[in-house]
Design a protein around this motif. Structure first.
Motif, PDB file in Angstrom:
ATOM      1  N   GLY A   1     -59.109 -32.391-104.970  1.00 20.85           N
ATOM      2  CA  GLY A   1     -60.080 -32.811-105.967  1.00 20.85           C
ATOM      3  C   GLY A   1     -59.458 -33.157-107.292  1.00 20.85           C
ATOM      4  O   GLY A   1     -59.895 -34.094-107.962  1.00 20.85           O
ATOM      5  N   PHE A   2     -58.412 -32.421-107.678  1.00 23.34           N
ATOM      6  CA  PHE A   2     -57.858 -32.615-109.014  1.00 23.34           C
ATOM      7  C   PHE A   2     -56.683 -33.583-109.017  1.00 23.34           C
ATOM      8  O   PHE A   2     -56.701 -34.581-109.743  1.00 23.34           O
ATOM      9  CB  PHE A   2     -57.428 -31.278-109.606  1.00 23.34           C
ATOM     10  N   VAL A   3     -55.654 -33.309-108.212  1.00 26.07           N
ATOM     11  CA  VAL A   3     -54.444 -34.126-108.284  1.00 26.07           C
ATOM     12  C   VAL A   3     -54.717 -35.543-107.790  1.00 26.07           C
ATOM     13  O   VAL A   3     -54.430 -36.523-108.485  1.00 26.07           O
ATOM     14  CB  VAL A   3     -53.311 -33.467-107.473  1.00 26.07           C
ATOM     15  N   ARG A   4     -55.302 -35.662-106.580  1.00 28.67           N
ATOM     16  CA  ARG A   4     -55.585 -37.005-106.079  1.00 28.67           C
ATOM     17  C   ARG A   4     -56.621 -37.703-106.951  1.00 28.67           C
ATOM     18  O   ARG A   4     -56.473 -38.869-107.318  1.00 28.67           O
ATOM     19  CB  ARG A   4     -56.075 -36.921-104.640  1.00 28.67           C
ATOM     20  N   GLY A   5     -57.692 -36.979-107.279  1.00 26.58           N
ATOM     21  CA  GLY A   5     -58.737 -37.586-108.090  1.00 26.58           C
ATOM     22  C   GLY A   5     -58.264 -37.948-109.472  1.00 26.58           C
ATOM     23  O   GLY A   5     -58.550 -39.046-109.987  1.00 26.58           O
ATOM     24  N   GLN A   6     -57.504 -37.044-110.119  1.00 26.60           N
ATOM     25  CA  GLN A   6     -57.036 -37.317-111.467  1.00 26.60           C
ATOM     26  C   GLN A   6     -56.016 -38.442-111.488  1.00 26.60           C
ATOM     27  O   GLN A   6     -55.949 -39.208-112.455  1.00 26.60           O
ATOM     28  CB  GLN A   6     -56.425 -36.043-112.060  1.00 26.60           C
ATOM     29  N   ALA A   7     -55.221 -38.564-110.431  1.00 21.74           N
ATOM     30  CA  ALA A   7     -54.278 -39.679-110.361  1.00 21.74           C
ATOM     31  C   ALA A   7     -55.021 -41.014-110.343  1.00 21.74           C
ATOM     32  O   ALA A   7     -54.637 -41.972-111.032  1.00 21.74           O
ATOM     33  CB  ALA A   7     -53.395 -39.549-109.122  1.00 21.74           C
ATOM     34  N   LEU A   8     -56.113 -41.094-109.574  1.00 25.88           N
ATOM     35  CA  LEU A   8     -56.911 -42.314-109.538  1.00 25.88           C
ATOM     36  C   LEU A   8     -57.575 -42.580-110.889  1.00 25.88           C
ATOM     37  O   LEU A   8     -57.679 -43.730-111.334  1.00 25.88           O
ATOM     38  CB  LEU A   8     -57.963 -42.214-108.438  1.00 25.88           C
ATOM     39  N   VAL A   9     -58.027 -41.507-111.554  1.00 26.40           N
ATOM     40  CA  VAL A   9     -58.627 -41.664-112.885  1.00 26.40           C
ATOM     41  C   VAL A   9     -57.605 -42.223-113.872  1.00 26.40           C
ATOM     42  O   VAL A   9     -57.894 -43.153-114.641  1.00 26.40           O
ATOM     43  CB  VAL A   9     -59.193 -40.321-113.385  1.00 26.40           C
ATOM     44  N   CYS A  10     -56.393 -41.666-113.856  1.00 24.67           N
ATOM     45  CA  CYS A  10     -55.352 -42.120-114.781  1.00 24.67           C
ATOM     46  C   CYS A  10     -54.978 -43.573-114.527  1.00 24.67           C
ATOM     47  O   CYS A  10     -54.807 -44.362-115.475  1.00 24.67           O
ATOM     48  CB  CYS A  10     -54.115 -41.229-114.658  1.00 24.67           C
ATOM     49  N   LEU A  11     -54.840 -43.956-113.257  1.00 24.84           N
ATOM     50  CA  LEU A  11     -54.499 -45.347-112.945  1.00 24.84           C
ATOM     51  C   LEU A  11     -55.611 -46.303-113.383  1.00 24.84           C
ATOM     52  O   LEU A  11     -55.340 -47.377-113.930  1.00 24.84           O
ATOM     53  CB  LEU A  11     -54.242 -45.480-111.442  1.00 24.84           C
ATOM     54  N   THR A  12     -56.867 -45.901-113.149  1.00 22.04           N
ATOM     55  CA  THR A  12     -57.986 -46.750-113.549  1.00 22.04           C
ATOM     56  C   THR A  12     -58.053 -46.905-115.066  1.00 22.04           C
ATOM     57  O   THR A  12     -58.254 -48.010-115.587  1.00 22.04           O
ATOM     58  CB  THR A  12     -59.305 -46.164-113.021  1.00 22.04           C
ATOM     59  N   LEU A  13     -57.883 -45.789-115.791  1.00 21.97           N
ATOM     60  CA  LEU A  13     -57.927 -45.854-117.244  1.00 21.97           C
ATOM     61  C   LEU A  13     -56.747 -46.643-117.804  1.00 21.97           C
ATOM     62  O   LEU A  13     -56.892 -47.376-118.795  1.00 21.97           O
ATOM     63  CB  LEU A  13     -57.935 -44.442-117.829  1.00 21.97           C
ATOM     64  N   ALA A  14     -55.570 -46.497-117.196  1.00 22.46           N
ATOM     65  CA  ALA A  14     -54.407 -47.261-117.654  1.00 22.46           C
ATOM     66  C   ALA A  14     -54.670 -48.763-117.529  1.00 22.46           C
ATOM     67  O   ALA A  14     -54.358 -49.545-118.437  1.00 22.46           O
ATOM     68  CB  ALA A  14     -53.173 -46.860-116.855  1.00 22.46           C
ATOM     69  N   ALA A  15     -55.257 -49.156-116.394  1.00 19.22           N
ATOM     70  CA  ALA A  15     -55.576 -50.577-116.219  1.00 19.22           C
ATOM     71  C   ALA A  15     -56.649 -51.022-117.211  1.00 19.22           C
ATOM     72  O   ALA A  15     -56.541 -52.096-117.821  1.00 19.22           O
ATOM     73  CB  ALA A  15     -56.043 -50.822-114.784  1.00 19.22           C
ATOM     74  N   PHE A  16     -57.677 -50.202-117.401  1.00 17.56           N
ATOM     75  CA  PHE A  16     -58.765 -50.576-118.311  1.00 17.56           C
ATOM     76  C   PHE A  16     -58.276 -50.672-119.747  1.00 17.56           C
ATOM     77  O   PHE A  16     -58.546 -51.669-120.439  1.00 17.56           O
ATOM     78  CB  PHE A  16     -59.884 -49.547-118.212  1.00 17.56           C
ATOM     79  N   TYR A  17     -57.560 -49.647-120.213  1.00 13.99           N
ATOM     80  CA  TYR A  17     -57.063 -49.672-121.590  1.00 13.99           C
ATOM     81  C   TYR A  17     -56.069 -50.811-121.800  1.00 13.99           C
ATOM     82  O   TYR A  17     -56.101 -51.502-122.829  1.00 13.99           O
ATOM     83  CB  TYR A  17     -56.406 -48.342-121.937  1.00 13.99           C
ATOM     84  N   GLY A  18     -55.145 -50.989-120.850  1.00 10.91           N
ATOM     85  CA  GLY A  18     -54.142 -52.037-121.004  1.00 10.91           C
ATOM     86  C   GLY A  18     -54.761 -53.416-121.081  1.00 10.91           C
ATOM     87  O   GLY A  18     -54.435 -54.221-121.964  1.00 10.91           O
ATOM     88  N   VAL A  19     -55.680 -53.723-120.155  1.00 14.59           N
ATOM     89  CA  VAL A  19     -56.336 -55.034-120.156  1.00 14.59           C
ATOM     90  C   VAL A  19     -57.239 -55.181-121.384  1.00 14.59           C
ATOM     91  O   VAL A  19     -57.255 -56.221-122.048  1.00 14.59           O
ATOM     92  CB  VAL A  19     -57.140 -55.226-118.855  1.00 14.59           C
ATOM     93  N   GLY A  20     -58.001 -54.128-121.710  1.00 20.16           N
ATOM     94  CA  GLY A  20     -58.926 -54.207-122.839  1.00 20.16           C
ATOM     95  C   GLY A  20     -58.219 -54.424-124.162  1.00 20.16           C
ATOM     96  O   GLY A  20     -58.623 -55.296-124.955  1.00 20.16           O
ATOM     97  N   LEU A  21     -57.162 -53.668-124.411  1.00 19.33           N
ATOM     98  CA  LEU A  21     -56.440 -53.820-125.680  1.00 19.33           C
ATOM     99  C   LEU A  21     -55.716 -55.155-125.759  1.00 19.33           C
ATOM    100  O   LEU A  21     -55.569 -55.730-126.847  1.00 19.33           O
ATOM    101  CB  LEU A  21     -55.444 -52.658-125.843  1.00 19.33           C
ATOM    102  N   THR A  22     -55.253 -55.654-124.618  1.00 24.93           N
ATOM    103  CA  THR A  22     -54.612 -56.973-124.619  1.00 24.93           C
ATOM    104  C   THR A  22     -55.627 -58.068-124.907  1.00 24.93           C
ATOM    105  O   THR A  22     -55.351 -59.019-125.659  1.00 24.93           O
ATOM    106  CB  THR A  22     -53.923 -57.230-123.263  1.00 24.93           C
ATOM    107  N   LEU A  23     -56.822 -57.961-124.328  1.00 20.54           N
ATOM    108  CA  LEU A  23     -57.849 -58.983-124.527  1.00 20.54           C
ATOM    109  C   LEU A  23     -58.351 -59.028-125.974  1.00 20.54           C
ATOM    110  O   LEU A  23     -58.676 -60.109-126.489  1.00 20.54           O
ATOM    111  CB  LEU A  23     -59.026 -58.741-123.581  1.00 20.54           C
ATOM    112  N   VAL A  24     -58.421 -57.861-126.641  1.00 21.89           N
ATOM    113  CA  VAL A  24     -58.888 -57.882-128.033  1.00 21.89           C
ATOM    114  C   VAL A  24     -57.810 -58.369-128.985  1.00 21.89           C
ATOM    115  O   VAL A  24     -58.084 -58.591-130.175  1.00 21.89           O
ATOM    116  CB  VAL A  24     -59.397 -56.495-128.477  1.00 21.89           C
ATOM    117  N   GLY A  25     -56.575 -58.522-128.485  1.00 24.94           N
ATOM    118  CA  GLY A  25     -55.514 -59.111-129.297  1.00 24.94           C
ATOM    119  C   GLY A  25     -54.600 -58.131-129.990  1.00 24.94           C
ATOM    120  O   GLY A  25     -53.887 -58.519-130.930  1.00 24.94           O
ATOM    121  N   LEU A  26     -54.549 -56.876-129.528  1.00 27.59           N
ATOM    122  CA  LEU A  26     -53.677 -55.889-130.163  1.00 27.59           C
ATOM    123  C   LEU A  26     -52.244 -56.068-129.679  1.00 27.59           C
ATOM    124  O   LEU A  26     -51.986 -56.078-128.469  1.00 27.59           O
ATOM    125  CB  LEU A  26     -54.161 -54.477-129.850  1.00 27.59           C
TER     126      LEU A  26
END
Length: 360
Positions: A206-231
């Motif tokens: 529940g924690f390691v597998r689930g948290q790994a997927l959460v971290c990967l999803t957030l990394a993709a979201f933050y990376g794409v989002g911050l790039t799109l806003v022009g940072l």
């Protein structure tokens, strides 16, 4: 000759001490093996599903291992040039960012100077210069040590070449290994140990597998989002913020502070800082209301304070290897602590009852 209760306790304590000493002595070479075991554990459910579709365990393991490491290599090929361009561009803009921040801070500094004596201002400047020099020297030493350390080079090489091999064999023989370990369990306590191992597996799943997927999803979201806003440096900052999100609140708080600071230096107004803060706000809401409840679950048995303590303790004792082992060890300790507490609450030591046939 049967062992007494004290003899059994002594046996397990000596075994635990020997294991801890070996772990400390071999910590410098264990990283690829621990990483390989972690990847195998993470991918084991996928191997189960492929077996149900008719593939053999070896065939499923081969397909999964090749697919996983090819995907990792593809991501690196795509991301490394982009990250390199962002880092080089950011480095070239640092003088301009510093000038912009100084210009923005001039009104605040003038207000502060009205409340300070000249000698206090000199002390602040001297202290700031001293701290800046100390931090710069420390960062330089760390970078130099990382780049020149033979152990670091060996770890990188071993991660590239040894981890896939360890992953393949661990994933292929996972059930054989677990069956062999099960055959070594003390027969009188085998069922109790199995129950605790199942509880540990439930928490890790529940924690390691689930948290790994959460971290990967957030990394993709933050990376794409911050790039799109022009940072500038948005992809690097987003990936880093997402990957450290397994530490409660660290990813979002550090990401928004650094991101807004970079945006203030980059933009003459508050539009870009507001958009950067908005990206992290949406990511935090996404994590708290969708990703963590669905992927991690609410009842995993690991309190955020215990997670932070385990991560800091593991990294302090064994470095990056300890960081990898911290959460599994925390899960094991948590399960054993709850089991021991349950036994204590059911014992006469807690209730105060006197066993039959003995004097109170």
């Amino acid at each position: 000759m049967p062992l007494t209760r004290e003899g059994k306790l002594r046996f397990w304590l000596i075994g635990l001490a020997v294991f801890a000493v070996l772990l400390w002595l071999l910590s410098g070479i264990l990283l690829p093996f621990v990483a390989g075991m972690a990847v195998a554990y993470f991918l084991d459910p996928v191997a189960h599903r492929l077996q149900r579709l008719g593939l053999s365990r070896t065939g499923a393991t081969t397909v999964i291992t090749l697919s996983f490491f090819l995907l990792v290599a593809l991501l690196l090929v795509i991301l490394v040039p982009v990250v390199q361009d962002q880092v080089v561009g950011f480095a070239s803009h640092v003088p301009g960012y510093a000038h912009a921040l100084i210009k923005r801070g001039e009104p605040l500094w003038r207000n502060v100077k009205t409340y300070l004596q000249p000698k206090d201002i000199d002390r602040l400047r001297t202290a700031a210069g001293g701290y800046a020099g100390t931090v710069a020297g420390w960062v330089g030493q760390v970078v130099t040590h990382i780049l020149t350390s033979s152990l670091a080079v060996m770890n990188v090489v071993s991660l590239v070449f040894i981890t896939p091999v360890v992953t393949f064999y661990m994933l292929r023989d996972w059930h054989k290994i677990t069956e062999r370990v099960d055959s070594w369990l003390p027969r009188h306590h085998a069922e109790t140990i199995r129950q605790q191992l199942l509880a540990i597996d439930g928490i890790l799943s529940g924690f390691v597998r689930g948290q790994a997927l959460v971290c990967l999803t957030l990394a993709a979201f933050y990376g794409v989002g911050l790039t799109l806003v022009g940072l500038d440096l948005g992809l690097v900052l987003g990936i880093c913020a997402g990957m450290v999100s397994f530490i409660p609140y660290l990813g979002s708080i550090s990401g928004v502070l650094i991101g807004v600071g970079l945006a203030l230096a980059q933009s003459p107004d508050w539009v870009l800082p507001s958009m950067v803060a908005g990206v992290f706000l949406v990511g935090n809401l996404l994590e708290g209301n969708l990703l963590s409840p669905k992927l991690v679950g609410a009842k995993i048995g690991l309190h955020p304070v215990w997670v932070i303590f385990a991560l800091l303790s593991g990294s302090a004792l064994f470095g990056f290897l300890g960081l990898l082992l911290a959460l599994p060890v925390a899960a094991v300790v948590g399960v054993l602590a709850r089991f021991s507490l349950g036994r204590y609450l059911q014992s006469s030591l807690y209730s105060g009852d006197t066993p039959e046939g003995t004097a109170p």
